[in-house]
Design an enzyme around this catalytic site. Structure first.
Site, PDB file in Angstrom:
ATOM      1  N   MET A   1     -96.933  42.301 -66.477  1.00  0.00           N
ATOM      2  CA  MET A   1     -98.024  41.710 -65.694  1.00  0.00           C
ATOM      3  C   MET A   1     -97.538  41.346 -64.295  1.00  0.00           C
ATOM      4  SD  MET A   1    -100.490  39.753 -68.308  1.00  0.00           S
ATOM      5  CE  MET A   1     -99.597  38.216 -68.425  1.00  0.00           C
ATOM      6  N   GLY A   2     -96.396  41.892 -63.885  1.00  0.00           N
ATOM      7  CA  GLY A   2     -95.919  41.649 -62.533  1.00  0.00           C
ATOM      8  C   GLY A   2     -95.220  40.309 -62.385  1.00  0.00           C
TER       9      GLY A   2
ATOM     10  N   HIS B   1     -89.076  39.539 -62.672  1.00  0.00           N
ATOM     11  CA  HIS B   1     -87.804  38.816 -62.585  1.00  0.00           C
ATOM     12  C   HIS B   1     -86.770  39.624 -63.367  1.00  0.00           C
ATOM     13  CE1 HIS B   1     -88.890  37.665 -66.638  1.00  0.00           C
ATOM     14  NE2 HIS B   1     -89.978  37.048 -66.205  1.00  0.00           N
TER      15      HIS B   1
ATOM     16  N   HIS C   1     -87.700  41.276 -66.690  1.00  0.00           N
ATOM     17  CA  HIS C   1     -88.431  42.549 -66.583  1.00  0.00           C
ATOM     18  C   HIS C   1     -87.504  43.696 -66.181  1.00  0.00           C
ATOM     19  CE1 HIS C   1     -91.816  39.619 -65.551  1.00  0.00           C
ATOM     20  NE2 HIS C   1     -92.335  40.290 -66.558  1.00  0.00           N
TER      21      HIS C   1
ATOM     22  N   GLN D   1    -106.414  39.312 -72.257  1.00  0.00           N
ATOM     23  CA  GLN D   1    -105.473  38.528 -73.062  1.00  0.00           C
ATOM     24  C   GLN D   1    -105.419  37.066 -72.630  1.00  0.00           C
ATOM     25  OE1 GLN D   1    -102.113  41.136 -71.759  1.00  0.00           O
ATOM     26  NE2 GLN D   1    -100.918  39.261 -71.826  1.00  0.00           N
TER      27      GLN D   1
ATOM     28  N   GLN E   1     -87.598  40.401 -76.107  1.00  0.00           N
ATOM     29  CA  GLN E   1     -87.527  39.428 -77.210  1.00  0.00           C
ATOM     30  C   GLN E   1     -88.096  38.076 -76.778  1.00  0.00           C
ATOM     31  OE1 GLN E   1     -86.890  39.685 -80.321  1.00  0.00           O
ATOM     32  NE2 GLN E   1     -86.705  37.519 -80.867  1.00  0.00           N
TER      33      GLN E   1
ATOM     34  N   VAL F   1     -83.697  37.271 -71.474  1.00  0.00           N
ATOM     35  CA  VAL F   1     -82.862  36.949 -70.307  1.00  0.00           C
ATOM     36  C   VAL F   1     -83.193  35.531 -69.849  1.00  0.00           C
ATOM     37  CG1 VAL F   1     -82.257  37.593 -67.941  1.00  0.00           C
ATOM     38  CG2 VAL F   1     -82.785  39.371 -69.628  1.00  0.00           C
TER      39      VAL F   1
ATOM     40  N   SER G   1     -92.548  34.637 -65.653  1.00  0.00           N
ATOM     41  CA  SER G   1     -93.321  34.651 -64.404  1.00  0.00           C
ATOM     42  C   SER G   1     -93.960  33.298 -64.175  1.00  0.00           C
ATOM     43  CB  SER G   1     -94.401  35.727 -64.471  1.00  0.00           C
ATOM     44  OG  SER G   1     -93.809  36.984 -64.715  1.00  0.00           O
TER      45      SER G   1
HETATM   46  P1  AMP Z   1     -95.043  39.920 -68.939  1.00  0.00           P
HETATM   47  O1  AMP Z   1     -95.017  40.419 -67.528  1.00  0.00           O
HETATM   48  O2  AMP Z   1     -94.790  38.455 -69.068  1.00  0.00           O
HETATM   49  O3  AMP Z   1     -96.237  40.410 -69.702  1.00  0.00           O
HETATM   50  O4  AMP Z   1     -93.787  40.584 -69.654  1.00  0.00           O
HETATM   51  C1  AMP Z   1     -93.606  41.970 -69.636  1.00  0.00           C
HETATM   52  C2  AMP Z   1     -92.455  42.327 -70.545  1.00  0.00           C
HETATM   53  O5  AMP Z   1     -91.276  41.688 -70.058  1.00  0.00           O
HETATM   54  C3  AMP Z   1     -92.659  41.841 -71.979  1.00  0.00           C
HETATM   55  O6  AMP Z   1     -92.166  42.818 -72.885  1.00  0.00           O
HETATM   56  C4  AMP Z   1     -91.838  40.586 -72.017  1.00  0.00           C
HETATM   57  O7  AMP Z   1     -91.373  40.242 -73.304  1.00  0.00           O
HETATM   58  C5  AMP Z   1     -90.686  40.962 -71.112  1.00  0.00           C
HETATM   59  N1  AMP Z   1     -90.036  39.753 -70.610  1.00  0.00           N
HETATM   60  C6  AMP Z   1     -90.615  38.706 -69.953  1.00  0.00           C
HETATM   61  N2  AMP Z   1     -89.716  37.725 -69.729  1.00  0.00           N
HETATM   62  C7  AMP Z   1     -88.540  38.154 -70.251  1.00  0.00           C
HETATM   63  C8  AMP Z   1     -87.237  37.582 -70.378  1.00  0.00           C
HETATM   64  N3  AMP Z   1     -86.949  36.385 -69.890  1.00  0.00           N
HETATM   65  N4  AMP Z   1     -86.279  38.309 -70.994  1.00  0.00           N
HETATM   66  C9  AMP Z   1     -86.558  39.538 -71.504  1.00  0.00           C
HETATM   67  N5  AMP Z   1     -87.768  40.124 -71.434  1.00  0.00           N
HETATM   68  C10 AMP Z   1     -88.755  39.453 -70.824  1.00  0.00           C
END
Ligand code: AMP
Length: 296
Positions: free
Chosen positions: A41-42, A45, A48, A72, A159, A187, A197
């Site tokens: 979702m941008g 960090h 990602h 969502q 994870q 991470v 994010s």
């Molecule tokens: P999001 O942009 O929050 O929808 O996340 C996109 C993808 O990045 C998802 O598969 C998240 O689980 C992964 N992600 C987000 N934060 C972390 C993190 N701190 N460590 C590892 N993967 C992450």
């Protein structure tokens, strides 16, 4: 398509239409490449970019989607306040080696006559599903659409969103989707806070307090490894760590579950997951730890 980014060189091409992604993927496949996919979702960090790097390490021509998916978010959630940082995201995609960015608008993903949804099963009725009704149906629907656009060989998830990863793996299995799901490690920031994010929305004071979720999970893990068998006592101890930090922090849940089924555990053994969600003001944060208990 093709928009470049940044001053220090060209970024990955950016597609905004389904047709442009399909054409670029077709060309990459024509060159003998396999396709890796990282949905996001941008507000990217290092969590990602670790997924993009994993896809590249596995040798894939890698597509990253950047799309804040409205379906969502619940009506009282932070869809409008969710950080949107496209130019910085494109620079991060470039550094991580992404080959294509897909950044659609809502009309592309949900045309006006769109009406079909992918509804997950009981895995979505626990943990985050209890506090975010309909959230995982929105996730499954958009991920299924994205899979159908990109047609990847492998898709990379973090994870960090452990329940999401389990639900997506289940969707892929149940709906016979022909791709592999790769789940990559969570991470963290240097002090242990799970990268998110949403961390950008915390005030400095909230940022300091936010660490209590990780500290609570660590305290639970340590007591578990020291032999505590009562999940009730473990969860009460984790709750106390958060309350001592600031009693106004909202606790959506603290759970000790079996990592594959997400079922609550009465007597912990083998691999268990400690997971939680808290609210600081209107910022909701999640975190989890996997713990391997020694054979007794
Ligand atoms: P999001 O942009 O929050 O929808 O996340 C996109 C993808 O990045 C998802 O598969 C998240 O689980 C992964 N992600 C987000 N934060 C972390 C993190 N701190 N460590 C590892 N993967 C992450």
């Amino acid at each position: 398509m093709n928009r470049s980014v940044g001053s220090e060189g060209s970024g990955p091409p950016v597609a905004t239409s389904v047709g442009a992604v399909r054409e670029a993927v077709r060309r990459a496949r024509g060159e003998g490449r396999t396709i890796g996919f990282v949905p996001t979702m941008g507000a990217l960090h290092a969590g990602h970019t670790s997924l993009i790097e994993a896809a590249k390490r596995d040798g894939h021509w890698t597509v990253v989607s950047i799309y804040v998916n409205p379906t969502q978010f619940g009506p009282n959630e932070d869809f409008n306040k969710y950080p949107r940082t496209l130019d910085a995201d494109l620079a991060a995609c470039r550094s991580a080696g992404a080959d294509l960015v897909f950044a659609p608008d809502n009309a592309e993903m949900y045309p006006p006559d769109d009406q079909t949804r992918v509804i997950p099963g009981p895995l979505a009725a626990t943990m985050c599903g209890l506090n975010r009704l309909g959230h995982f149906a929105g996730v499954c629907t958009v991920v299924a659409k994205l899979f159908n656009i990109v047609l990847p060989d492998a898709a990379y998830f973090g994870q960090k969103d452990a329940q999401q990863a389990v639900i997506i793996e289940r969707m892929v299995r149940d709906l016979l989707m022909p791709l592999r799901i790769v789940v990559c490690p969570l991470v963290r920031e240097a002090d242990g806070l799970a990268m998110s994010s949403r961390n950008a929305r915390l005030t400095p004071e909230q940022r300091t307090q936010a660490l209590c979720l990780y500290r609570a999970l660590c305290a639970g893990r340590d007591r578990l490894l020291a032999g505590e068998q009562s999940t009730g006592r473990l969860i009460a101890g984790m709750r106390a760590v958060i309350m001592e930090t600031n009693p106004t922090i909202g606790i959506d849940y603290l759970s000790i579950v079996e990592p594959r089924t997400l079922a609550s555990i009465a007597s912990p053994r083998g691999r268990v997951m400690l997971a939680g969600a808290i609210r600081l003001g209107d910022v909701r944060l999640i975190d989890n730890l996997l713990v391997d208990l020694p054979e007794r």
